[in-house]
Every structure is written in C-alpha cells, then in structure tokens.
Motif scaffolding. Structure first.
Motif, PDB file in Angstrom:
ATOM      1  N   MET A   1      43.848 -29.494 -18.450  1.00 46.00           N
ATOM      2  CA  MET A   1      43.172 -28.439 -17.569  1.00 46.00           C
ATOM      3  C   MET A   1      42.414 -28.155 -16.984  1.00 46.00           C
ATOM      4  SD  MET A   1      42.414 -24.810 -19.642  1.00 46.00           S
ATOM      5  CE  MET A   1      42.140 -25.532 -21.428  1.00 46.00           C
ATOM      6  N   GLU A   2      42.405 -28.226 -15.440  1.00 46.28           N
ATOM      7  CA  GLU A   2      41.732 -28.894 -14.096  1.00 46.28           C
ATOM      8  C   GLU A   2      40.872 -27.913 -14.054  1.00 46.28           C
ATOM      9  OE1 GLU A   2      42.221 -28.628  -9.172  1.00 46.28           O
ATOM     10  OE2 GLU A   2      43.799 -28.600 -10.137  1.00 46.28           O
ATOM     11  N   ARG A   3      39.329 -27.953 -14.018  1.00 45.02           N
ATOM     12  CA  ARG A   3      38.419 -26.822 -13.701  1.00 45.02           C
ATOM     13  C   ARG A   3      37.135 -26.791 -12.642  1.00 45.02           C
ATOM     14  NH1 ARG A   3      38.962 -24.122 -18.452  1.00 45.02           N
ATOM     15  NH2 ARG A   3      39.394 -26.338 -19.961  1.00 45.02           N
ATOM     16  N   TYR A  80      37.780 -21.412 -23.587  1.00 48.81           N
ATOM     17  CA  TYR A  80      37.780 -22.647 -22.384  1.00 48.81           C
ATOM     18  C   TYR A  80      36.711 -23.258 -23.212  1.00 48.81           C
ATOM     19  CZ  TYR A  80      42.648 -20.396 -20.725  1.00 48.81           C
ATOM     20  OH  TYR A  80      43.256 -19.605 -20.561  1.00 48.81           O
ATOM     21  N   GLU A  83      36.832 -25.617 -25.347  1.00 49.64           N
ATOM     22  CA  GLU A  83      37.391 -26.732 -25.231  1.00 49.64           C
ATOM     23  C   GLU A  83      36.684 -27.351 -24.244  1.00 49.64           C
ATOM     24  OE1 GLU A  83      41.616 -27.730 -23.072  1.00 49.64           O
ATOM     25  OE2 GLU A  83      40.937 -25.413 -23.707  1.00 49.64           O
ATOM     26  N   THR A  87      36.283 -31.907 -24.943  1.00 52.93           N
ATOM     27  CA  THR A  87      36.518 -32.696 -23.873  1.00 52.93           C
ATOM     28  C   THR A  87      35.453 -34.058 -23.811  1.00 52.93           C
ATOM     29  OG1 THR A  87      37.442 -31.348 -22.308  1.00 52.93           O
ATOM     30  CG2 THR A  87      38.390 -31.428 -23.929  1.00 52.93           C
ATOM     31  N   LYS A  94      41.825 -35.247 -23.329  1.00 54.38           N
ATOM     32  CA  LYS A  94      41.782 -34.143 -21.867  1.00 54.38           C
ATOM     33  C   LYS A  94      43.575 -33.637 -22.700  1.00 54.38           C
ATOM     34  CE  LYS A  94      41.082 -33.515 -17.617  1.00 54.38           C
ATOM     35  NZ  LYS A  94      42.856 -32.750 -16.321  1.00 54.38           N
ATOM     36  N   ASP A  95      43.722 -32.556 -22.127  1.00 52.97           N
ATOM     37  CA  ASP A  95      44.880 -31.938 -22.547  1.00 52.97           C
ATOM     38  C   ASP A  95      45.269 -31.711 -23.778  1.00 52.97           C
ATOM     39  OD1 ASP A  95      45.143 -31.514 -19.508  1.00 52.97           O
ATOM     40  OD2 ASP A  95      45.801 -33.596 -19.238  1.00 52.97           O
ATOM     41  N   ASP A  98      46.889 -28.257 -24.493  1.00 48.00           N
ATOM     42  CA  ASP A  98      47.630 -28.026 -24.121  1.00 48.00           C
ATOM     43  C   ASP A  98      49.095 -28.372 -25.354  1.00 48.00           C
ATOM     44  OD1 ASP A  98      46.267 -26.200 -22.264  1.00 48.00           O
ATOM     45  OD2 ASP A  98      46.777 -27.158 -20.372  1.00 48.00           O
ATOM     46  N   ALA A  99      49.105 -29.823 -24.802  1.00 52.20           N
ATOM     47  CA  ALA A  99      50.447 -30.316 -26.066  1.00 52.20           C
ATOM     48  C   ALA A  99      50.473 -29.330 -27.239  1.00 52.20           C
ATOM     49  CB  ALA A  99      49.514 -32.279 -25.720  1.00 52.20           C
ATOM     50  N   ARG A 102      52.191 -25.924 -26.463  1.00 50.53           N
ATOM     51  CA  ARG A 102      53.559 -26.214 -25.965  1.00 50.53           C
ATOM     52  C   ARG A 102      54.508 -27.358 -27.582  1.00 50.53           C
ATOM     53  NH1 ARG A 102      53.895 -30.089 -21.291  1.00 50.53           N
ATOM     54  NH2 ARG A 102      55.479 -30.211 -20.882  1.00 50.53           N
ATOM     55  N   GLU A 111      51.893 -35.758 -28.132  1.00 47.22           N
ATOM     56  CA  GLU A 111      49.907 -35.056 -27.970  1.00 47.22           C
ATOM     57  C   GLU A 111      49.117 -36.448 -27.934  1.00 47.22           C
ATOM     58  OE1 GLU A 111      47.922 -32.269 -30.931  1.00 47.22           O
ATOM     59  OE2 GLU A 111      50.203 -31.424 -31.666  1.00 47.22           O
TER      60      GLU A 111
END
Length: 226
Positions: A1-3, A80, A83, A87, A94-95, A98-99, A102, A111
């Motif tokens: 996730m870009e910050r 957020y 999380e 991380t 990282k991610d 999100d994994a 999905r 993952e």
C-alpha cells in the motif's frame, strides 16, 4: 500500500479555508458501528506488537494517503495506521493485508512470507507522557512570545496555521515527552508545555471572527519576541 509523505500532510487541515462552517458535534455512541470498536482494539494491539508508541502511531496517521485519510472515516484511518506500524516493524509483510483480502475474495494469490521482525530498540523511562524535569521554565505567565516557523518531514504537534504567530503565555502545564523526537525513537526529550492564547485575527486576518484560541505548545516551539 503506497503511503503519502509530506511536510504538511492532509492530517494538518486545521485553520484551512474552504471547509465550510463548523457545527457542534451531535451526541453519538463511542463506536457508531461494531467494526469501529474492533478497529480501535486492533490499533492499540498494533502498537504493542510493533514495539512502537502513541506518537509513532500519530505519525503513521500523518503518513496516510489523503484519499485513505478522508474517505474511510476516523476508524478507517486507524486501521491503515495500524497496518503501517506493523509493516514498519516487519511484523507483517508489505502488501500482506491486500493479499489476504484478495485471497478471501476467492482469488488464487500467494501471500507474502512473514518477515523477520525489526522492532525499535526502545524502552520508556516511565508510564504515560508526563515527566519531571529539573530545568526551570524558559517563559513566564503573561509573557508574549512567538511560535517558530517549524518545517519538518517528521512528526510535530505545532500545527501549520499556528507557526510564526504571536501568542501569550496563559499557564504552564506539566512537562511532557516531546512528540517530535519520541515518535522517531530519538529520545524522550521531556520539556515544559505552555497553554498559549492566540488572537483569531492574528491567525486569519482582520476579517476573521474575533475570539481567542488556546493551544498547548512545547517549549521548543516558542521563542522570545525580539
């Protein structure tokens, strides 16, 4: 996730024009929906698991993407930030979140592996944020001072609309940890805190509604008036 990383992020909206009139908040339960209570608990747990402190959590909020910060609401941004703390300390990859989302939605996705944790080497000198210090206060009640033009990519409690503005020392609060360094594990640096008052027209111009605004500011945010 870009910050998002910036000197003055979306979190520092206080005092900005264009957001409309303020309305008194309506009475509501602490958690309007069940998931909000769980988000609150997960956020507290993320600080413990990541080895990070409350100031680091606040700085995580400041680093969120503006869209994430605004659209998903108060406890959405807490999730957020939780999380991000996890991380930061490699508790999760990282991610990884999100994994998992999905995968739970039925996608065939692998993952990322669990990384080796890298918690900060930090232990507080005492409970809470208040501390006793030997140095006397630099400023006195009734003294007129100026806030500094503090520019930093890190954490600070000096809001941008209060910078380079004259104010009056109203009272001296108990000394407390300096968030600017505590959030980054650069030392507690406890210092005196002052309740200062600003004239609204000094902050927003002669056309502003006339009132006094009070803020609690750390000693290093203030300087004597020349």
């Amino acid at each position: 996730m870009e910050r998002w990383r910036t000197l003055d992020g979306i979190h520092d909206m206080g005092g900005m024009h264009g957001w409309g009139d303020l309305a008194p908040p309506l009475p509501e339960p602490v958690f309007a929906e069940h998931w909000e209570g769980r988000a609150f608990a997960l956020s507290l747990l993320s600080m413990r698991l990541s080895g990070r402190n409350l100031d680091a959590f606040r700085h995580a909020l400041e680093r969120l993407q503006p869209i994430d910060y605004l659209v998903d609401g108060y406890y959405g941004r807490w999730l957020y930030a939780a999380e991000l703390l996890l991380t930061d300390s490699n508790i999760i990859a990282k991610d990884a979140v999100d994994a998992r989302i999905r995968a739970n939605a039925g996608e065939k996705i692998e993952e990322p592996p669990v990384p080796e944790p890298t918690k900060p080497d930090y232990q507080p000198t005492g409970p809470g944020s208040l501390r006793s210090i030997d140095d006397p206060p630099k400023f006195s009640v009734g003294e007129r001072v100026m806030t500094k033009d503090l520019q930093t990519a890190g954490h600070t409690k000096l809001a941008r609309y209060l910078r380079r503005r004259p104010c009056l020392i109203q009272s001296i609060r108990p000394a407390a940890l300096l968030p600017d360094t505590h959030a980054h594990f650069l030392g507690e640096n406890a210092q005196h805190v002052y309740a200062v008052t600003f004239d609204s027209q000094e902050l927003w111009g002669a056309e502003a509604e006339k009132f006094e605004l009070t803020a609690d500011l750390y000693e290093s945010y203030l300087e004597a008036v020349a």
